[in-house]
Structure formats: structure tokens, C-alpha cells
Design a protein around this motif. Structure first.
Motif, PDB file in Angstrom:
ATOM      1  N   ASN A   1     -90.201 -46.694 -37.076  1.00  0.00           N
ATOM      2  CA  ASN A   1     -89.929 -47.525 -38.006  1.00  0.00           C
ATOM      3  C   ASN A   1     -91.158 -47.835 -39.053  1.00  0.00           C
ATOM      4  N   VAL A   2     -92.104 -48.120 -38.322  1.00  0.00           N
ATOM      5  CA  VAL A   2     -93.518 -48.319 -38.721  1.00  0.00           C
ATOM      6  C   VAL A   2     -94.161 -46.893 -40.473  1.00  0.00           C
TER       7      VAL A   2
ATOM      8  N   ASN B   1     -84.851 -35.474 -37.116  1.00  0.00           N
ATOM      9  CA  ASN B   1     -84.687 -35.162 -38.866  1.00  0.00           C
ATOM     10  C   ASN B   1     -84.653 -36.194 -39.968  1.00  0.00           C
ATOM     11  N   LEU B   2     -83.934 -37.676 -39.580  1.00  0.00           N
ATOM     12  CA  LEU B   2     -84.102 -38.828 -40.488  1.00  0.00           C
ATOM     13  C   LEU B   2     -86.503 -38.894 -40.648  1.00  0.00           C
ATOM     14  N   LEU B   3     -86.569 -38.485 -40.086  1.00  0.00           N
ATOM     15  CA  LEU B   3     -89.054 -39.158 -40.168  1.00  0.00           C
ATOM     16  C   LEU B   3     -88.617 -37.859 -40.163  1.00  0.00           C
ATOM     17  N   GLU B   4     -88.351 -36.165 -40.509  1.00  0.00           N
ATOM     18  CA  GLU B   4     -89.073 -35.627 -41.572  1.00  0.00           C
ATOM     19  C   GLU B   4     -88.884 -35.615 -42.056  1.00  0.00           C
TER      20      GLU B   4
ATOM     21  N   ILE C   1     -94.383 -45.570 -50.535  1.00  0.00           N
ATOM     22  CA  ILE C   1     -94.659 -44.781 -51.187  1.00  0.00           C
ATOM     23  C   ILE C   1     -94.202 -44.269 -52.479  1.00  0.00           C
ATOM     24  N   LEU C   2     -92.287 -43.884 -51.834  1.00  0.00           N
ATOM     25  CA  LEU C   2     -92.010 -43.260 -52.426  1.00  0.00           C
ATOM     26  C   LEU C   2     -90.992 -44.860 -53.652  1.00  0.00           C
ATOM     27  N   ASN C   3     -91.333 -46.272 -53.331  1.00  0.00           N
ATOM     28  CA  ASN C   3     -90.363 -47.651 -54.362  1.00  0.00           C
ATOM     29  C   ASN C   3     -88.990 -47.387 -53.766  1.00  0.00           C
ATOM     30  N   VAL C   4     -89.292 -46.790 -52.827  1.00  0.00           N
ATOM     31  CA  VAL C   4     -87.168 -47.517 -52.445  1.00  0.00           C
ATOM     32  C   VAL C   4     -87.485 -47.788 -51.188  1.00  0.00           C
ATOM     33  N   SER C   5     -86.300 -48.634 -51.054  1.00  0.00           N
ATOM     34  CA  SER C   5     -86.189 -49.223 -49.577  1.00  0.00           C
ATOM     35  C   SER C   5     -85.562 -48.559 -48.560  1.00  0.00           C
ATOM     36  N   MET C   6     -85.291 -48.833 -47.271  1.00  0.00           N
ATOM     37  CA  MET C   6     -85.168 -48.133 -45.902  1.00  0.00           C
ATOM     38  C   MET C   6     -83.744 -48.170 -45.995  1.00  0.00           C
ATOM     39  N   ASP C   7     -82.983 -48.586 -46.494  1.00  0.00           N
ATOM     40  CA  ASP C   7     -82.031 -48.542 -47.006  1.00  0.00           C
ATOM     41  C   ASP C   7     -81.212 -47.556 -47.485  1.00  0.00           C
ATOM     42  N   GLU C   8     -82.090 -47.554 -48.806  1.00  0.00           N
ATOM     43  CA  GLU C   8     -81.401 -46.207 -49.576  1.00  0.00           C
ATOM     44  C   GLU C   8     -82.127 -44.877 -48.911  1.00  0.00           C
ATOM     45  N   LEU C   9     -83.270 -44.608 -48.660  1.00  0.00           N
ATOM     46  CA  LEU C   9     -84.060 -43.689 -47.576  1.00  0.00           C
ATOM     47  C   LEU C   9     -82.545 -43.362 -46.837  1.00  0.00           C
ATOM     48  N   GLU C  10     -82.453 -43.903 -45.791  1.00  0.00           N
ATOM     49  CA  GLU C  10     -81.423 -43.024 -45.086  1.00  0.00           C
ATOM     50  C   GLU C  10     -80.362 -43.139 -45.760  1.00  0.00           C
ATOM     51  N   LEU C  11     -79.561 -43.935 -46.971  1.00  0.00           N
ATOM     52  CA  LEU C  11     -78.177 -43.079 -47.144  1.00  0.00           C
ATOM     53  C   LEU C  11     -78.532 -42.131 -47.833  1.00  0.00           C
TER      54      LEU C  11
ATOM     55  N   LYS D   1     -83.806 -52.894 -43.781  1.00  0.00           N
ATOM     56  CA  LYS D   1     -83.392 -52.646 -42.237  1.00  0.00           C
ATOM     57  C   LYS D   1     -83.761 -51.371 -41.215  1.00  0.00           C
ATOM     58  N   TRP D   2     -83.714 -52.713 -40.307  1.00  0.00           N
ATOM     59  CA  TRP D   2     -84.649 -51.670 -38.700  1.00  0.00           C
ATOM     60  C   TRP D   2     -83.508 -50.292 -38.656  1.00  0.00           C
ATOM     61  N   ILE D   3     -83.781 -49.481 -38.374  1.00  0.00           N
ATOM     62  CA  ILE D   3     -83.280 -48.263 -38.108  1.00  0.00           C
ATOM     63  C   ILE D   3     -82.864 -47.770 -36.502  1.00  0.00           C
TER      64      ILE D   3
END
Length: 698
Positions: free
Chosen positions: A67-68, A105-108, A76-86, A57-59
Motif C-alpha cells: 500500500n505504501v 498484478n495491481l501492484l505491477e 508520481i502519477l498525480n492520481v489517487s489510489m482509488d483512480e489507480l485501482e479503478l 483508499k487503503w487497498i
């Protein structure tokens, strides 16, 4: 044909020039001068294209470059960007997810979680991808939102500022810490206009990696292994070997060369013999021995000539030891050693004060070790810059900063909380809370954890200031005020005895005027003024209004200061002092000699007064002693039987009426008798003795 031939020659020349240009560019790229920039730009573009084509997902709230970075973190975390944001939306509070701060804060959150995984690999500082990732995280932190990317273009020449460095770098405890991070950045960016480029950042991490490995090798193969074995000490610095400048130890009048070694617990000095080194002397820094370490002057046969020594004194030494660091110019070696010795000493004071044990103690020591290693990197990278060593050493800095005790208290509280977290994680699995120092060091010193405030990595909380960051921020605010005040003090210092005396007279003008007024009243220069003063003073004492008068005076001072604050707006007019005529060298010397003679006379008169009181106390003159005894008894009875206000009333009237016309003749007669009585009292004997105890002078 001729024209064709000329045209062919021209085309051939152009082709030759193009070929040479192509070859030159090829050489530059092959040599690496442009290879990084070109590959860097294409790498970002490729990542952007891949991200747009992928299923991630493009945030929209984040900039393209942010986004990059989030995409790299997701790999690195082996999860999708959607999961990270969720996950961020589920774990973060509403305040952290606010519209104005959501992107940063999301980036941090993504960066700190990726750092948690990245640092668990061995030798991560030597990995170029890790170095590039952390630097790009700082770049993305500055251009985190979709709106900021349009204003700032990220490319191979981009640099980062102190805020981004201070926010991201402390998440990797080896690279920086919250307390000294800003000072470290100032040194690193000193030659690049206050912005940090990647090449300097990379050079710093490579040098840090090299020095850490060297420290480990020295600690494992140290010649002091027998002395160090019981405490597992790490070797931090060494001087006086064949490849370094000499070091001398001064004890009394003697001096001897040798090898000096500092560990995280003690200082070792090995005297040099003909073919080898003698048994090391141990100067402990860990135990509470009332140690004192400070700069000292050194020289041959005890002469104090050169400012290149470090004095060490403790309760288990009969006399102080001075370690000299000879060098042709300056005293940078000595200042460096004073700073790192203080860092170890202050660290152990902190450990003893807060009674840290186990991993808490080991973690605290590693903080100090990392600070010293970072200082060594700066000394190596910037040999020509005059570094303020204490500013990049955590415990040195906290002992100097105003409010540094609050920082230390916060550090101790965080250490206790981390120890409790480790106990919860290890004990249910049947393990213990013990870890080897080496593995603890490799795991980045500080284990990341999720606290009630959010995700805590090192001393950094996502979207908020951690308690340590708040303490450091408050302390630095106070430090700016203290520094500004100190600069004002340095700016008003004047040179010369006569100028300082003139300035002091001007500053004490209100006091001297009040003293002249009291002297005029005492001597009855104006009878009416003195009568009014005595009447008002007597009435105040009689009515018991002294405390009220003092309170009114304090309120008047408060009102005056408040008015100055409201209407003066912090401005202070300069004090104009009429300087006396300048004095030459001989006049200055005579002025100093007269001042010394005046002070000596004051000391002599004071000693004579004390010696005469000693004679009276020991009843040497019988008649004078009897008179003093009678006076003391009468004074005691008066204070016991009479109200205090009557005693004070009588003393006030006696003092300010003794020079009045009716009493002046009797006052002069009594003062003459008093002087004669005082002169008749002998002084107690005095004997001046030398160091051997023999009497030299009476």
C-alpha cells in the motif's frame, strides 16, 4: 559524608558512561553508519501513518508495505489510489484480475506506470529517491498480498530475490533486460547469499550512471571524431593509453604498440609513434565482410607462446590481424575484449538479417551498448570474481542459448511493433519518426505502450509473460538440459590412450560381435549356420522384403527404448571397464608414436589407391584400362537389363559362397590374379611444391 561522596562518585561515573555512550551513538549516526537504518524504519512507519490518516483508499488485498508503494506511485502519477485501482479494473482482463493474482498484478500495474513517468526525467539514476523507489518496488513485489506481510517483515536490512529483480528491473531498460537479467542478478548477489541488499543495488546504479556519463563524454570529445562523424558512433572501450596497460598489433612477423578503441560500429587501432599516434586503422564490424573474431596465441616473431591475443579476419584484409593484450597473469583482458567485440558483431548481423532501419536499428544498437556498459560496471565492482562475460551480453547469450533464434525473432517483431506505434503517434501531428540518439538514450531506449496484451513497459507485460519472456523461459529450460548433458559428458572423459582404447572396445562390443558373426559366416566356419544365413538372406532379397526387414529393425529399437523408458525410469547402469596396466611417460610417447605411424600408413595406402584409380581413369596402363572398360560396360548392362533384386541376389550369393568348399580353390586363384593385376597398375606421378611454386620432391 564518605558514603555520600562514594555514591556521588558512582553516580557521576554512570553519568559519564551514559554520556560517552550517547556521544558514541551520536558519532555513529552522524557518520552515517546507523543513520540510514533508523531513518529508513521511521520513513516507512511515517508513510504508513500518513497513508492511514489520508483520504486515499487503503487497498485491503495489498500488504501494508505494498500500500505504501502504491501510494508513492499515485503521487508520481498525480492520481489517487482509488483512480489507480479503478483504471486497473477497467483495463485488465478477467484472467489478470483473478483472486489469486489480483494483488500482485495491481501492484505491477501501479509500479510500471510510475516507472514510465519517473524515467522521463533527466539523470534519474543519480536520484536516490528513484533508486530507493525501484528497490522498494521489488520488496513489495515479494510481499504484495495482505497475507504475505505477516510472514515477512520489511525493514532496512531487507533483500530481494532473483524473481522480483527479473520482474521489476527490466522495466528500466538501462538497469537490466529480460534476457540477461537473471545472470546479472547472480553476479550482483554473489557475495550476499543469493539475495540482493539495497547498498549493493545502489552501488550498481551509481556506477552504471557514472559509466554512462563517461561514455557520453568520450563519444562527444573523442579523438576519432572525423572517422566517427558520418555514423555517430559511440566510444565504448579504450585500451593502450598512458593510463592503461599496453596493446600490441601483430601483422605477420611484425608487432607494434598503439591505442585501441571500440565503438558501436568498428574497432580502431592507432599505432604509437615518437610523440603522437599515427592515423587509425579501421576494422569494420558493421558491414558484412565475413568477419571472424576469436582468441589467438601470440608471441615474438610469430611464435605462438601466449594465450592473450584476439584475431580479426575479414575479406578486405590480405592477412589476419592479431591484437595482443599483455598482462602478467591470466587472460581476462583478452576474454573481455573478445566478448564485447562479438557483441557488436552479432548485433550488426541481427540488424542485417531482419533489415532494421531508423529507430529500430538505433534501438538495437543501444541494447548492445547498454549490455557492454553493464559489463563494465561488473568488472569495476567485482574485479576479483571470474565473470562469464557472455552471460550478461544479450546478443552473445542468444547466439549460445538453444532456441536463441526464437528470441531474436521475437526481438525483431517487437522492434517492428514499436516502430509502428511511434509512426501512429508522430505522423498525425505532422512530425516524423526521427529522434536524436541522445534523446532516445535518455528516454530509456524503449518507449512504454499499451498493447492488446495489457500494459507493456520495456519487454514486461503486467500480470503476464511477454512474448520475449516466454521465448527466454523456453530457451533457458532447454539450456538446463543441454548443460546437464554437457556435465555428464565432462564427467565421463577418461585420461590416457590405453584407458580410452579400452573404453571404446567396451562400447563397440555389440558391433564387434556382429562383425565376428559375419566373418564366421563368410569363412564357412560352421557350414550349417552359413547355409541357413544364405538361405534366409536369399529368400528376403528374392521376395523384396529388405525394406520390411529394416522397418522391423527400427520398430524393435523403438520398442526397446520405450521399455527402457518405462521400466528403467531414466537410470543407466555404469559401464565397467577393466583398465589396462598404467603406462609410464616413455610408454605413452611410444603409444602416440605408433598411433601416428599407423595413421600415416593408412593415409599413404589411401593415396596410393587414389593415384592408381587416377592412372586407370586417364588410361595410363592400356591392358588394365581395357579390362576395366569391359567390366564397367558389363556391369552397366546387367543393371539396365536385369531386375535390381536379381542383381542384389547374385551379389549376395557370390559374396557369401566364395569361401564354401566347392568354390574355395577357384576363389583363391582369382584373388591371387586380382592382386597381381592391381600391383601391375602404376601410380600417377606426384610433385610436392614449396610456397614459391618450385618443385621440391617427386
Amino acid at each position: 559524608m564518605k558514603a555520600r561522596f562514594q555514591l556521588g562518585q558512582s553516580g557521576l561515573g554512570e553519568m559519564t558512561m551514559m554520556g560517552k555512550t550517547r556521544d558514541l551513538l551520536g558519532d555513529l549516526v552522524g557518520q552515517g553508519t546507523m543513520k540510514w537504518m533508523l531513518s529508513r524504519r521511521s520513513s516507512i512507519d511515517e508513510e504508513l501513518e500518513e497513508l492511514r490518516r489520508s483520504q486515499n483508499k487503503w487497498i485491503s488485498q495489498l500488504s501494508p508495505f505494498a500500500n505504501v508503494i502504491v501510494a508513492r506511485c499515485s503521487k508520481i502519477l498525480n492520481v489517487s489510489m482509488d483512480e489507480l485501482e479503478l483504471n486497473f479494473d477497467m483495463e485488465a482482463s478477467e484472467m489478470i484480475k483473478g483472486k489469486d493474482c489480483y494483488a500482485r498484478n495491481l501492484l505491477e500495474y501501479c509500479c510500471f506506470r510510475a516507472i514510465m513517468i519517473s524515467v522521463q526525467t533527466q539523470d534519474y539514476l543519480s536520484d536516490k529517491n528513484f533508486r530507493r523507489l525501484t528497490f522498494d518496488m521489488m520488496l513489495a513485489w515479494e510481499v504484495h498480498s495482505a497475507a504475505s506481510q505477516s510472514e515477512v517483515k520489511v525493514d532496512g536490512e531487507s533483500t530481494v530475490g532473483v524473481e522480483a529483480f527479473s520482474r521489476i528491473a527490466p522495466a528500466v531498460a538501462v538497469i537490466a533486460d529480460v534476457i540477461t537479467g537473471a545472470n546479472l542478478f547472480e553476479v550482483l548477489a554473489s557475495s550476499t547469499g543469493g539475495r540482493l541488499p539495497f547498498n549493493i543495488y545502489e552501488k550498481y546504479l551509481l556506477a552504471l550512471d557514472r559509466i554512462i556519463k563517461r561514455m557520453k563524454v568520450q563519444s562527444e570529445s573523442s579523438h576519432l571524431s572525423r572517422q566517427r562523424a558520418s555514423r555517430g558512433e559511440r566510444v565504448l572501450a579504450m585500451e593502450g593509453t598512458l593510463t592503461t596497460q599496453p596493446v600490441l598489433e601483430h601483422i605477420g612477423m611484425s608487432a607494434w604498440p598503439g591505442r585501441l578503441t571500440l565503438t558501436d560500429h568498428a574497432l580502431y587501432f592507432e599505432p604509437l609513434r615518437v610523440l603522437n599516434y599515427d592515423k587509425p586503422k579501421v576494422y569494420d564490424l558493421a558491414d558484412d565482410l565475413k568477419q571472424v573474431i576469436k582468441p589467438e596465441l601470440t608471441g615474438p616473431w610469430g611464435a605462438r607462446l601466449f594465450d592473450k591475443g584476439v584475431m580479426y579476419r575479414s575479406v578486405n584484409l590480405s592477412e589476419a590481424v592479431v591484437i595482443e593484450f599483455p598482462e602478467l597473469s591470466g587472460n581476462s583482458r583478452r576474454d573481455y575484449w573478445v566478448a564485447i567485440l562479438h557483441e557488436i558483431l552479432y548485433t550488426h548481423k541481427f540488424i542485417r538479417k531482419y533489415q532494421l532501419r531508423g529507430l529500430e536499428r538505433e534501438e538495437t544498437l543501444l541494447r548492445a551498448v547498454l549490455g557492454i556498459l553493464r559489463l563494465q560496471v561488473l568488472e569495476e565492482l567485482y574485479p576479483t570474481i571470474s565473470l562469464k562475460n557472455e552471460s550478461v551480453l544479450m546478443f552473445n547469450l542468444t547466439y549460445q542459448l538453444p532456441g536463441g533464434d526464437s528470441i531474436l525473432e521475437t526481438l525483431a517483431e517487437m522492434a517492428v511493433l514499436r516502430e509502428a506505434d511511434r509512426a501512429k503517434k508522430l505522423l498525425p501531428q505532422g512530425g516524423t519518426s526521427s529522434m536524436s540518439a541522445l534523446s532516445f538514450f535518455s528516454d530509456l531506449v524503449l518507449s512504454p505502450r499499451v498493447s492488446r496484451d495489457g500494459l507493456l513497459v520495456g519487454e514486461t507485460v503486467v500480470g503476464e509473460l511477454s512474448p520475449l519472456e516466454k521465448a527466454v523461459r523456453d530457451s533457458k529450460k532447454n539450456f538446463k538440459a543441454v548443460k546437464s548433458a554437457q556435465e555428464s559428458v565432462d564427467g565421463v572423459k577418461v585420461e590416457g590412450i590405453n584407458n580410452n582404447v579400452a573404453l571404446m572396445k567396451e562400447l563397440l562390443y555389440p558391433v564387434t560381435e556382429f562383425g565376428r558373426f559375419l566373418a564366421s559366416v563368410y569363412h564357412w566356419d560352421d557350414s550349417l549356420k552359413t547355409l541357413v544365413f544364405c538361405f534366409v538372406g536369399s529368400y528376403i532379397i528374392y521376395r523384396g522384403w529388405i525394406t520390411r526387414v529394416i522397418a522391423i529393425f527400427l520398430l524393435f529399437m523403438a520398442i526397446f527404448m520405450s521399455a527402457s523408458h518405462l521400466f528403467g525410469q531414466g537410470r543407466v547402469e555404469e559401464i565397467r571397464v577393466k583398465t589396462p596396466p598404467p603406462m609410464n611417460t616413455m610408454e605413452n610417447l611410444l603409444a602416440v608414436q605408433n598411433a601416428v605411424s599407423f595413421v600415416e600408413e593408412l593415409a599413404q595406402d589411401g593415396n596410393i589407391i587414389l593415384l592408381k584409380f587416377r592412372s586407370l581413369l586417364l588410361a595410363v596402363p592400356p591392358q588394365a584400362t581395357n579390362q576395366v572398360i569391359v567390366g564397367l560396360v558389363l556391369g552397366a548392362l546387367a543393371m539396365l537389363l536385369l531386375p535390381s533384386k536379381f542383381t542384389l541376389f547374385a551379389a549376395f550369393l557370390e559374396l557369401f559362397t566364395r569361401q564354401s568348399p566347392p568354390r574355395k580353390p577357384s576363389t583363391e586363384r582369382w584373388m591371387r590374379r586380382l592382386r597381381e593385376w592391381w600391383v601391375s597398375i602404376p601410380a600417377a606421378p606426384v610433385a610436392l611444391c614449396g610456397e614459391d611454386g618450385d618443385k621440391k620432391r617427386r
